[in-house]
Design a protein around this motif. Structure first.
Motif, PDB file in Angstrom:
ATOM      1  N   CYS A  56      -5.244 -51.776 -16.449  1.00 48.81           N
ATOM      2  CA  CYS A  56      -5.412 -50.618 -15.557  1.00 48.81           C
ATOM      3  C   CYS A  56      -4.069 -49.986 -15.226  1.00 48.81           C
ATOM      4  O   CYS A  56      -3.957 -48.761 -15.140  1.00 48.81           O
ATOM      5  CB  CYS A  56      -6.140 -51.026 -14.283  1.00 48.81           C
ATOM      6  N   LEU A  57      -3.050 -50.815 -15.054  1.00 42.60           N
ATOM      7  CA  LEU A  57      -1.710 -50.320 -14.766  1.00 42.60           C
ATOM      8  C   LEU A  57      -1.196 -49.496 -15.952  1.00 42.60           C
ATOM      9  O   LEU A  57      -0.708 -48.382 -15.777  1.00 42.60           O
ATOM     10  CB  LEU A  57      -0.782 -51.511 -14.494  1.00 42.60           C
ATOM     11  N   THR A  58      -1.341 -50.038 -17.148  1.00 45.62           N
ATOM     12  CA  THR A  58      -0.889 -49.369 -18.368  1.00 45.62           C
ATOM     13  C   THR A  58      -1.554 -48.008 -18.538  1.00 45.62           C
ATOM     14  O   THR A  58      -0.906 -47.023 -18.861  1.00 45.62           O
ATOM     15  CB  THR A  58      -1.192 -50.240 -19.602  1.00 45.62           C
ATOM     16  N   TYR A  59      -2.870 -47.968 -18.313  1.00 45.68           N
ATOM     17  CA  TYR A  59      -3.624 -46.730 -18.533  1.00 45.68           C
ATOM     18  C   TYR A  59      -3.806 -45.912 -17.254  1.00 45.68           C
ATOM     19  O   TYR A  59      -4.527 -44.925 -17.241  1.00 45.68           O
ATOM     20  CB  TYR A  59      -4.989 -47.044 -19.159  1.00 45.68           C
ATOM     21  N   GLN A  60      -3.173 -46.370 -16.163  1.00 39.76           N
ATOM     22  CA  GLN A  60      -3.225 -45.678 -14.867  1.00 39.76           C
ATOM     23  C   GLN A  60      -4.652 -45.421 -14.389  1.00 39.76           C
ATOM     24  O   GLN A  60      -5.017 -44.299 -14.022  1.00 39.76           O
ATOM     25  CB  GLN A  60      -2.425 -44.380 -14.940  1.00 39.76           C
ATOM     26  N   VAL A  61      -5.455 -46.480 -14.423  1.00 39.71           N
ATOM     27  CA  VAL A  61      -6.817 -46.415 -13.898  1.00 39.71           C
ATOM     28  C   VAL A  61      -6.817 -47.183 -12.576  1.00 39.71           C
ATOM     29  O   VAL A  61      -6.345 -48.319 -12.532  1.00 39.71           O
ATOM     30  CB  VAL A  61      -7.831 -47.066 -14.876  1.00 39.71           C
ATOM     31  N   PRO A  62      -7.324 -46.579 -11.503  1.00 35.48           N
ATOM     32  CA  PRO A  62      -7.357 -47.314 -10.226  1.00 35.48           C
ATOM     33  C   PRO A  62      -8.236 -48.566 -10.336  1.00 35.48           C
ATOM     34  O   PRO A  62      -9.280 -48.538 -10.987  1.00 35.48           O
ATOM     35  CB  PRO A  62      -7.979 -46.324  -9.238  1.00 35.48           C
ATOM     36  N   LEU A  63      -7.771 -49.640  -9.717  1.00 38.36           N
ATOM     37  CA  LEU A  63      -8.497 -50.912  -9.738  1.00 38.36           C
ATOM     38  C   LEU A  63      -8.764 -51.347  -8.305  1.00 38.36           C
ATOM     39  O   LEU A  63      -7.856 -51.328  -7.472  1.00 38.36           O
ATOM     40  CB  LEU A  63      -7.669 -51.978 -10.445  1.00 38.36           C
ATOM     41  N   ILE A  95     -16.933 -44.413  -4.225  1.00 40.22           N
ATOM     42  CA  ILE A  95     -16.702 -45.852  -4.126  1.00 40.22           C
ATOM     43  C   ILE A  95     -15.292 -46.136  -3.600  1.00 40.22           C
ATOM     44  O   ILE A  95     -15.106 -46.978  -2.731  1.00 40.22           O
ATOM     45  CB  ILE A  95     -16.961 -46.522  -5.491  1.00 40.22           C
ATOM     46  N   ALA A  96     -14.297 -45.395  -4.100  1.00 39.52           N
ATOM     47  CA  ALA A  96     -12.920 -45.578  -3.624  1.00 39.52           C
ATOM     48  C   ALA A  96     -12.820 -45.247  -2.139  1.00 39.52           C
ATOM     49  O   ALA A  96     -12.132 -45.931  -1.378  1.00 39.52           O
ATOM     50  CB  ALA A  96     -11.963 -44.711  -4.435  1.00 39.52           C
ATOM     51  N   LYS A  99     -14.262 -48.021  -0.085  1.00 39.81           N
ATOM     52  CA  LYS A  99     -13.317 -49.136  -0.049  1.00 39.81           C
ATOM     53  C   LYS A  99     -12.174 -48.838   0.920  1.00 39.81           C
ATOM     54  O   LYS A  99     -11.754 -49.697   1.683  1.00 39.81           O
ATOM     55  CB  LYS A  99     -12.781 -49.400  -1.461  1.00 39.81           C
ATOM     56  N   ALA A 100     -11.675 -47.600   0.930  1.00 40.29           N
ATOM     57  CA  ALA A 100     -10.602 -47.214   1.846  1.00 40.29           C
ATOM     58  C   ALA A 100     -11.065 -47.342   3.293  1.00 40.29           C
ATOM     59  O   ALA A 100     -10.343 -47.827   4.152  1.00 40.29           O
ATOM     60  CB  ALA A 100     -10.147 -45.790   1.553  1.00 40.29           C
ATOM     61  N   ASN A 101     -12.305 -46.909   3.552  1.00 41.13           N
ATOM     62  CA  ASN A 101     -12.865 -47.032   4.903  1.00 41.13           C
ATOM     63  C   ASN A 101     -12.997 -48.485   5.304  1.00 41.13           C
ATOM     64  O   ASN A 101     -12.773 -48.838   6.462  1.00 41.13           O
ATOM     65  CB  ASN A 101     -14.227 -46.346   4.985  1.00 41.13           C
ATOM     66  N   LEU A 102     -13.355 -49.339   4.355  1.00 46.18           N
ATOM     67  CA  LEU A 102     -13.446 -50.766   4.616  1.00 46.18           C
ATOM     68  C   LEU A 102     -12.087 -51.329   5.022  1.00 46.18           C
ATOM     69  O   LEU A 102     -11.985 -52.107   5.953  1.00 46.18           O
ATOM     70  CB  LEU A 102     -13.879 -51.502   3.337  1.00 46.18           C
ATOM     71  N   ALA A 103     -11.057 -50.919   4.297  1.00 47.74           N
ATOM     72  CA  ALA A 103      -9.710 -51.423   4.571  1.00 47.74           C
ATOM     73  C   ALA A 103      -9.265 -51.059   5.986  1.00 47.74           C
ATOM     74  O   ALA A 103      -8.606 -51.831   6.668  1.00 47.74           O
ATOM     75  CB  ALA A 103      -8.727 -50.874   3.550  1.00 47.74           C
ATOM     76  N   GLU A 104      -9.658 -49.863   6.446  1.00 43.13           N
ATOM     77  CA  GLU A 104      -9.302 -49.438   7.807  1.00 43.13           C
ATOM     78  C   GLU A 104      -9.990 -50.305   8.861  1.00 43.13           C
ATOM     79  O   GLU A 104      -9.419 -50.606   9.887  1.00 43.13           O
ATOM     80  CB  GLU A 104      -9.721 -47.981   8.038  1.00 43.13           C
ATOM     81  N   VAL A 105     -11.209 -50.727   8.559  1.00 38.88           N
ATOM     82  CA  VAL A 105     -11.991 -51.524   9.507  1.00 38.88           C
ATOM     83  C   VAL A 105     -11.444 -52.941   9.587  1.00 38.88           C
ATOM     84  O   VAL A 105     -11.367 -53.532  10.654  1.00 38.88           O
ATOM     85  CB  VAL A 105     -13.489 -51.547   9.086  1.00 38.88           C
ATOM     86  N   GLU A 106     -11.026 -53.489   8.441  1.00 35.78           N
ATOM     87  CA  GLU A 106     -10.627 -54.901   8.385  1.00 35.78           C
ATOM     88  C   GLU A 106      -9.341 -55.214   9.121  1.00 35.78           C
ATOM     89  O   GLU A 106      -8.493 -54.480   9.379  1.00 35.78           O
ATOM     90  CB  GLU A 106     -10.494 -55.358   6.928  1.00 35.78           C
TER      91      GLU A 106
END
Length: 106
Positions: A56-63, A95-96, A99-106
């Motif tokens: 993903c890093l090589t091809y610049q795909v978010p993981l 989906i991203a 996930k970002a909203n989840l990170a804010e809650v945690e």
């Protein structure tokens, strides 16, 4: 609540035919530029984690590392799934964002 949004987003992407699962399919989606977002189960093996992080890093795909293999599998009505790629930019964004909203809650 948001984790359900993330998992239901995966289910919707699956039903829309915008989700690829399994090592080979996901690697192919990454290489061909079809993958807009890759999801990796938190309980994936170290080898699998490293392989997909590097790719993903090589091809610049978010993981995103999220959920257990059971959670990811059941969200798309399948047995355990360790790795998935979302091939639609709209679903990837939803989906991203979940996930970002989840990170804010945690």
């Amino acid at each position: 609540m948001n984790s359900n949004k993330l998992l239901s987003g995966l289910g919707l992407a699956m039903r829309a035919g915008k989700l690829v699962t399994g090592d080979e399919g996901v690697l192919d989606a990454i290489r061909t530029g079809k993958a807009k977002l890759v999801l990796l189960a938190v309980d994936a093996s170290e080898n699998t984690s490293k392989k997909f992080r590097d790719k993903c890093l090589t091809y610049q795909v978010p993981l995103i590392e999220y959920g257990t293999r059971e959670q990811l599998g059941s969200s798309v009505g399948k047995a355990e799934r360790v790795i998935m790629a979302v091939t639609d930019p709209g679903f990837a964004q939803v989906i991203a964002r979940a996930k970002a909203n989840l990170a804010e809650v945690e």
